[in-house]
Design a protein around this motif. Structure first.
Motif, PDB file in Angstrom:
ATOM      1  N   VAL A  96       0.890  -1.157   0.000  1.00 39.57           N
ATOM      2  CA  VAL A  96       0.000   0.000   0.000  1.00 39.57           C
ATOM      3  C   VAL A  96       0.928   1.206   0.000  1.00 39.57           C
ATOM      4  N   ASN A  97       0.889   1.988  -1.075  1.00 36.38           N
ATOM      5  CA  ASN A  97       1.963   2.921  -1.393  1.00 36.38           C
ATOM      6  C   ASN A  97       1.419   4.343  -1.513  1.00 36.38           C
ATOM      7  N   LEU A  98       1.857   5.253  -0.635  1.00 37.05           N
ATOM      8  CA  LEU A  98       1.498   6.659  -0.736  1.00 37.05           C
ATOM      9  C   LEU A  98       2.640   7.430  -1.391  1.00 37.05           C
ATOM     10  N   PHE A  99       2.302   8.320  -2.330  1.00 38.59           N
ATOM     11  CA  PHE A  99       3.310   9.130  -3.008  1.00 38.59           C
ATOM     12  C   PHE A  99       3.506  10.424  -2.228  1.00 38.59           C
ATOM     13  N   LEU A 100       4.530  10.431  -1.382  1.00 39.39           N
ATOM     14  CA  LEU A 100       4.882  11.601  -0.580  1.00 39.39           C
ATOM     15  C   LEU A 100       6.205  12.139  -1.131  1.00 39.39           C
ATOM     16  N   GLU A 101       7.156  12.566  -0.273  1.00 41.07           N
ATOM     17  CA  GLU A 101       8.462  12.947  -0.823  1.00 41.07           C
ATOM     18  C   GLU A 101       9.118  11.768  -1.515  1.00 41.07           C
ATOM     19  N   GLU A 102       8.813  10.583  -1.015  1.00 38.90           N
ATOM     20  CA  GLU A 102       9.216   9.338  -1.648  1.00 38.90           C
ATOM     21  C   GLU A 102       7.982   8.445  -1.731  1.00 38.90           C
ATOM     22  N   GLN A 103       8.076   7.386  -2.513  1.00 44.88           N
ATOM     23  CA  GLN A 103       7.044   6.362  -2.425  1.00 44.88           C
ATOM     24  C   GLN A 103       7.174   5.743  -1.037  1.00 44.88           C
ATOM     25  N   THR A 104       6.092   5.753  -0.282  1.00 39.10           N
ATOM     26  CA  THR A 104       6.126   5.333   1.116  1.00 39.10           C
ATOM     27  C   THR A 104       5.166   4.160   1.313  1.00 39.10           C
ATOM     28  N   PHE A 105       5.720   3.022   1.692  1.00 38.34           N
ATOM     29  CA  PHE A 105       4.931   1.798   1.813  1.00 38.34           C
ATOM     30  C   PHE A 105       4.310   1.725   3.209  1.00 38.34           C
ATOM     31  N   VAL A 106       3.152   2.350   3.352  1.00 36.54           N
ATOM     32  CA  VAL A 106       2.457   2.305   4.642  1.00 36.54           C
ATOM     33  C   VAL A 106       1.905   0.914   4.911  1.00 36.54           C
ATOM     34  N   GLY A 107       1.750   0.127   3.869  1.00 39.85           N
ATOM     35  CA  GLY A 107       1.409  -1.281   3.997  1.00 39.85           C
ATOM     36  C   GLY A 107       2.415  -2.101   3.213  1.00 39.85           C
ATOM     37  N   LEU A 108       2.950  -3.161   3.828  1.00 43.56           N
ATOM     38  CA  LEU A 108       4.017  -3.935   3.184  1.00 43.56           C
ATOM     39  C   LEU A 108       3.923  -5.401   3.577  1.00 43.56           C
TER      40      LEU A 108
END
Length: 219
Positions: A96-108
């Motif tokens: 589960v990937n949010l596009f912030l300053e980096e791709q951030t895997f809040v779910g992995l």
């Protein structure tokens, strides 16, 4: 589980100096005729416009996520969704990937550390992988074999993790803001006959993620 939201993309890091990776769309000017000055100026203007647009979109995402009270770091509920998605699709990795300053895997979800497969961290560069294409398309991207198309075969993730199949779907808020993606990846390609089912699994998981975001405490 011990979460590391700022962990590096690949764990462990390869030994020795890292070589610079090409950016998407970056022209190869090492050989061939020189690029005209006018083309260089227009290229810089286009790049600046793209950077401004990306900054505006990032600000929209942060504003919306803050207003909704949605998590922007590792989250157990999103980890569970990533695991369920990967297992239902038969893939080794789920995100589960949010596009912030980096791709951030809040779910992995990924293989165990002693499995022999590459272990990934919680972040990745914004121009790596196939999720950036999903963000632009604003619809699901099913790649049963990433090498089936030259456009998708040349990607740093192919070499770094050895990925052959990718299925991703966008996370789109009712306002139209694209927050990120959900996706599954695997070192083995899939058959065309499996593509529709796997695509639907990612789309359904994306809908579940957006329901969780919509009912976050800050709403």
């Amino acid at each position: 589980m011990s979460y590391q939201p700022n962990a590096p993309y690949l764990v462990p890091q390869p030994a020795g100096p890292a070589l610079p990776l090409p950016q998407r769309g970056e022209p190869d000017t090492a050989q061939g005729a020189p690029v005209p000055i006018g083309a260089v100026v227009m290229g810089r203007e286009a790049q600046q416009a793209a950077e401004l647009q990306q900054a505006a979109e990032l600000a929209q995402r942060y504003e919306l996520l803050e207003r909704l009270g949605a998590p922007t770091a590792a989250n157990e509920e999103f980890d569970e969704l990533a695991r369920d998605m990967a297992e239902r699709a038969g893939f080794r990795y789920g995100f589960v990937n949010l596009f912030l300053e980096e791709q951030t895997f809040v779910g992995l979800h990924q293989p165990p550390a002693d499995s022999g497969y590459v272990i990934v961290g919680r972040t990745m560069r914004l121009d790596h992988g196939w999720c950036p294409d999903v963000m632009v398309r604003k619809k699901a991207l099913p790649l049963h074999d990433v090498h089936a198309s030259p456009r998708f075969s040349g990607n740093p993730v192919v070499d770094a993790v050895g990925i052959r199949s990718y299925f991703g779907a966008p996370l789109i808020h009712d306002s139209g803001v694209v927050l990120g993606t959900v996706c599954v990846i695997d070192p083995e390609e899939r058959s065309l006959g499996q593509a529709r089912e796997i695509r639907d699994i990612t789309i359904n998981t994306g809908a579940q993620v957006m329901k969780i975001i919509a009912r976050a405490p800050g709403r």
